[in-house]
Design an enzyme around this catalytic site. Sequence first.
Site, PDB file in Angstrom:
ATOM      1  N   ARG A 110     -33.925  43.675 -24.592  1.00 13.87           N
ATOM      2  CA  ARG A 110     -32.296  43.819 -24.393  1.00 13.87           C
ATOM      3  C   ARG A 110     -31.799  44.730 -23.334  1.00 13.87           C
ATOM      4  O   ARG A 110     -30.610  44.330 -23.120  1.00 13.87           O
ATOM      5  CB  ARG A 110     -32.075  44.786 -25.937  1.00 13.87           C
ATOM      6  CG  ARG A 110     -30.469  45.270 -26.342  1.00 13.87           C
ATOM      7  CD  ARG A 110     -30.631  45.901 -27.481  1.00 13.87           C
ATOM      8  NE  ARG A 110     -29.187  45.948 -27.724  1.00 13.87           N
ATOM      9  CZ  ARG A 110     -28.302  45.124 -28.214  1.00 13.87           C
ATOM     10  NH1 ARG A 110     -28.693  44.046 -28.577  1.00 13.87           N
ATOM     11  NH2 ARG A 110     -26.821  45.606 -28.689  1.00 13.87           N
ATOM     12  N   TYR A 111     -32.593  45.582 -22.599  1.00 12.64           N
ATOM     13  CA  TYR A 111     -32.025  46.435 -21.700  1.00 12.64           C
ATOM     14  C   TYR A 111     -32.252  46.087 -20.410  1.00 12.64           C
ATOM     15  O   TYR A 111     -31.646  46.201 -19.388  1.00 12.64           O
ATOM     16  CB  TYR A 111     -32.035  47.906 -22.062  1.00 12.64           C
ATOM     17  CG  TYR A 111     -31.433  48.164 -23.448  1.00 12.64           C
ATOM     18  CD1 TYR A 111     -30.209  47.990 -23.728  1.00 12.64           C
ATOM     19  CD2 TYR A 111     -32.243  48.794 -24.556  1.00 12.64           C
ATOM     20  CE1 TYR A 111     -29.631  48.381 -25.305  1.00 12.64           C
ATOM     21  CE2 TYR A 111     -31.771  49.456 -25.570  1.00 12.64           C
ATOM     22  CZ  TYR A 111     -30.341  48.992 -26.094  1.00 12.64           C
ATOM     23  OH  TYR A 111     -29.782  49.133 -27.084  1.00 12.64           O
ATOM     24  N   ARG A 175     -66.098  42.822 -24.042  1.00 10.17           N
ATOM     25  CA  ARG A 175     -65.352  43.941 -24.655  1.00 10.17           C
ATOM     26  C   ARG A 175     -65.009  44.857 -23.430  1.00 10.17           C
ATOM     27  O   ARG A 175     -65.063  46.103 -23.470  1.00 10.17           O
ATOM     28  CB  ARG A 175     -66.281  44.605 -25.553  1.00 10.17           C
ATOM     29  CG  ARG A 175     -66.503  43.645 -26.783  1.00 10.17           C
ATOM     30  CD  ARG A 175     -67.002  44.434 -28.174  1.00 10.17           C
ATOM     31  NE  ARG A 175     -65.910  45.430 -28.639  1.00 10.17           N
ATOM     32  CZ  ARG A 175     -65.203  45.092 -29.097  1.00 10.17           C
ATOM     33  NH1 ARG A 175     -64.809  43.631 -29.589  1.00 10.17           N
ATOM     34  NH2 ARG A 175     -63.951  45.959 -29.785  1.00 10.17           N
ATOM     35  N   HIS A 176     -64.601  44.439 -22.343  1.00 13.83           N
ATOM     36  CA  HIS A 176     -64.378  45.156 -21.112  1.00 13.83           C
ATOM     37  C   HIS A 176     -63.179  44.328 -20.209  1.00 13.83           C
ATOM     38  O   HIS A 176     -63.766  43.358 -19.749  1.00 13.83           O
ATOM     39  CB  HIS A 176     -65.374  45.371 -20.363  1.00 13.83           C
ATOM     40  CG  HIS A 176     -65.481  46.458 -19.089  1.00 13.83           C
ATOM     41  ND1 HIS A 176     -64.705  46.508 -18.084  1.00 13.83           N
ATOM     42  CD2 HIS A 176     -65.870  47.951 -19.292  1.00 13.83           C
ATOM     43  CE1 HIS A 176     -64.831  47.520 -17.484  1.00 13.83           C
ATOM     44  NE2 HIS A 176     -65.378  48.368 -18.004  1.00 13.83           N
ATOM     45  N   ASP A 177     -61.723  44.926 -20.190  1.00 12.08           N
ATOM     46  CA  ASP A 177     -60.934  44.102 -19.484  1.00 12.08           C
ATOM     47  C   ASP A 177     -61.264  43.933 -18.049  1.00 12.08           C
ATOM     48  O   ASP A 177     -60.926  42.576 -17.560  1.00 12.08           O
ATOM     49  CB  ASP A 177     -59.478  44.855 -19.624  1.00 12.08           C
ATOM     50  CG  ASP A 177     -59.496  46.217 -19.084  1.00 12.08           C
ATOM     51  OD1 ASP A 177     -60.587  46.889 -18.800  1.00 12.08           O
ATOM     52  OD2 ASP A 177     -58.432  46.824 -19.030  1.00 12.08           O
ATOM     53  N   THR A 201     -65.577  50.880  -9.040  1.00 18.71           N
ATOM     54  CA  THR A 201     -65.481  51.032 -10.522  1.00 18.71           C
ATOM     55  C   THR A 201     -64.387  50.747 -11.125  1.00 18.71           C
ATOM     56  O   THR A 201     -63.367  50.006 -10.190  1.00 18.71           O
ATOM     57  CB  THR A 201     -65.949  52.493 -10.788  1.00 18.71           C
ATOM     58  OG1 THR A 201     -66.115  52.632 -12.296  1.00 18.71           O
ATOM     59  CG2 THR A 201     -64.401  53.455 -10.434  1.00 18.71           C
ATOM     60  N   HIS A 249     -16.992  76.382 -21.939  1.00 16.42           N
ATOM     61  CA  HIS A 249     -17.174  76.569 -23.444  1.00 16.42           C
ATOM     62  C   HIS A 249     -16.507  75.482 -24.245  1.00 16.42           C
ATOM     63  O   HIS A 249     -16.128  75.628 -25.243  1.00 16.42           O
ATOM     64  CB  HIS A 249     -16.915  77.819 -24.141  1.00 16.42           C
ATOM     65  CG  HIS A 249     -17.245  79.141 -23.134  1.00 16.42           C
ATOM     66  ND1 HIS A 249     -18.699  79.586 -23.330  1.00 16.42           N
ATOM     67  CD2 HIS A 249     -16.812  79.819 -22.152  1.00 16.42           C
ATOM     68  CE1 HIS A 249     -18.737  80.761 -22.341  1.00 16.42           C
ATOM     69  NE2 HIS A 249     -17.520  80.788 -21.717  1.00 16.42           N
ATOM     70  N   GLN A 331     -63.250  60.405 -11.567  1.00 17.86           N
ATOM     71  CA  GLN A 331     -63.509  58.807 -11.724  1.00 17.86           C
ATOM     72  C   GLN A 331     -61.574  58.721 -11.446  1.00 17.86           C
ATOM     73  O   GLN A 331     -61.635  57.479 -11.031  1.00 17.86           O
ATOM     74  CB  GLN A 331     -63.838  58.502 -13.040  1.00 17.86           C
ATOM     75  CG  GLN A 331     -64.077  57.047 -13.065  1.00 17.86           C
ATOM     76  CD  GLN A 331     -64.832  56.420 -14.260  1.00 17.86           C
ATOM     77  OE1 GLN A 331     -63.989  56.180 -15.061  1.00 17.86           O
ATOM     78  NE2 GLN A 331     -66.062  56.447 -14.326  1.00 17.86           N
ATOM     79  N   SER A 379     -15.432  48.653 -32.747  1.00 21.81           N
ATOM     80  CA  SER A 379     -15.854  48.885 -34.111  1.00 21.81           C
ATOM     81  C   SER A 379     -15.524  47.717 -34.840  1.00 21.81           C
ATOM     82  O   SER A 379     -14.307  47.133 -34.800  1.00 21.81           O
ATOM     83  CB  SER A 379     -15.055  50.120 -34.670  1.00 21.81           C
ATOM     84  OG  SER A 379     -15.327  50.351 -36.031  1.00 21.81           O
ATOM     85  N   ARG A 428     -50.382  53.544 -20.640  1.00 22.58           N
ATOM     86  CA  ARG A 428     -49.774  52.211 -20.818  1.00 22.58           C
ATOM     87  C   ARG A 428     -48.625  52.152 -21.372  1.00 22.58           C
ATOM     88  O   ARG A 428     -47.917  51.174 -21.208  1.00 22.58           O
ATOM     89  CB  ARG A 428     -50.872  51.484 -21.755  1.00 22.58           C
ATOM     90  CG  ARG A 428     -52.334  51.117 -21.136  1.00 22.58           C
ATOM     91  CD  ARG A 428     -53.279  50.251 -22.250  1.00 22.58           C
ATOM     92  NE  ARG A 428     -54.676  50.175 -21.905  1.00 22.58           N
ATOM     93  CZ  ARG A 428     -54.921  49.049 -21.253  1.00 22.58           C
ATOM     94  NH1 ARG A 428     -54.450  48.164 -20.935  1.00 22.58           N
ATOM     95  NH2 ARG A 428     -56.371  49.074 -20.871  1.00 22.58           N
TER      96      ARG A 428
END
Length: 576
Positions: A110-111, A175-177, A201, A249, A331, A379, A428
């Site tokens: 949307r934005y 099982r490891h991106d 790594t 104020h 790391q 409105s 992420r």
Amino acid sequence: KILLMKVAQTKTQKNNTVLPIHSGNKKKQSPKILHLSLILLLLNIVQSLPSVTSLNTTSTTTATTSSSNTCNSTEPKIMSNADKFLKATAVFPEDSLSNKRTYEHPLVERYASKEMSFVWSPAMKFSTWRKLWTALATAEQELGLDITDEQLEQMRSKIFDIDFELAAEKEKEFRHDVMGHVHAFGTQAPAAMPVIHLGATSCYVGDNTDLVQIRDALVLIKRKLVKVLAVLKVFAEKYRDMPTLGYTHYQPAQLTTVGKRCTLWMQDLLMDLERVDHELENLPMRGVKGTTGTQASFLELFDGDHDKVKALNKRVCELMGFKHAISVSGQTYTRKIEFFILSVMSGIAQSAYKMCGDIRLLANLKQVEEPFSKTQIGSSAMAYKRNPMRSERVCSLARYVMGLPDGAANTCANQWFERTLDDSAIRRIILPEAFLATDVILTLLENISDGLHVWPEVVRSHVMAELPFMATENIMMECVKAGGDRQELHEVIRVLSMEAGAVVKGEGKPNDLMERIKTNDKFKAVHDKLDEMVDPKLFVGRAPEQVDEFLEHDINPVLEANKDLLNVESVDAVNV
């Protein structure tokens, strides 16, 4: 219903002999079997009908009459529209709206602009992974490792040709991106498979890519900040000397000018721009650090040659467009960097909230309004309304961005020793969303500033409603100069002011203090110049000059230094 009545009648028969169901059957069936058969037949018939109410009413009436001696029967309940609504909405049909059954993030759908969305897109992220692997292999070859030109050529040719389906399959398998993408890259560049990710790594590609995206996102944020300042400069110049009622104020105070108030907004945004420049100038790359930041794997690759390891780190930074790498790391690079970055985004959000909050209040006073298109609806119920919906959206998004540094602070504080993975999921989310939302905010600010509309007569009417009270001290001083008694004049003004205030508050009439002074002989010395003495421009102090000085000394140098950014057209603008 008729069949059910037959079943009931059959139960009362003394003779258990019944007709066979089909003519080929010579055996006589028991009532229980017949009853079951009739019920099954009934179900088949009912299922074939459009609704219960479509049964023939004459047959129903006949059946009811004939069975009156054997059972108590009631008419079927007629469903109300409310019952029908509840039935129709009880279950979401499985085959309905199949292309809209997954959550869509409003920041993207949307934005957010296409430019900022691209910075945080999978295409950008994973092509940067491949850039990093290729830059690493290139630098390793330059420093003497056995990597061929063919291997590098294959890697370069596939940087922007990513098989995402294959990468997903490999990630599911391992099982490891990161390893999923290593193998997807290697499948497309088979000669290079042995040297992809050599010595690295996961955080080599993960963290360094995050920093590349942060850098590119900061560049876009800077460009939009500069544009907002340029647009507001025009507004400040135009209204540099237009008197307006000041508020402290949120109560009437001494006068300022419309342009001077604008410079307050600009000063906050200018400070934000300085912070953005600072982060861009000092943002480090993680660089080539190894599993726990010791570079042990690379020292092994280069047979203990420390100079080559340092050269490798420097060369990869150069190839990726960074001036330097962070001096030490575990790391991961320290997550304090992200706290600082999100704090800058929060600062921009604060400035935007302040500006748009003022505009919303001024819109209520009908003094200043944001752009309102010819076909825009304020409105759905109150057709006359002109709601400051863009400013409200800015405040809404800004409120969200201002809360994000807390997540970054907690992530930084909770990194144990050299690294823990509890930083991954939250990063992420908060890193992209901070930039996506801030990008929207700045796009809206530019749009609002460019179409900001001032109603001069309304502004003046608010000024004149309060100015007589403010002018009384000047009036009193002029009368003293003409020979009046200061204490006596002070008391008369006090009484007249109270009377005028009572008229304004008690009767809802305009402030008539000047008229009261004009008719009081104590102030005869100023009667002929009273109108001149309440000219609003006499009460704004140095506001116009402050506008000129601020623009000349603070804004113009920044706009001149970034004039190239002002010539860059944004891909898209405010859509809703």
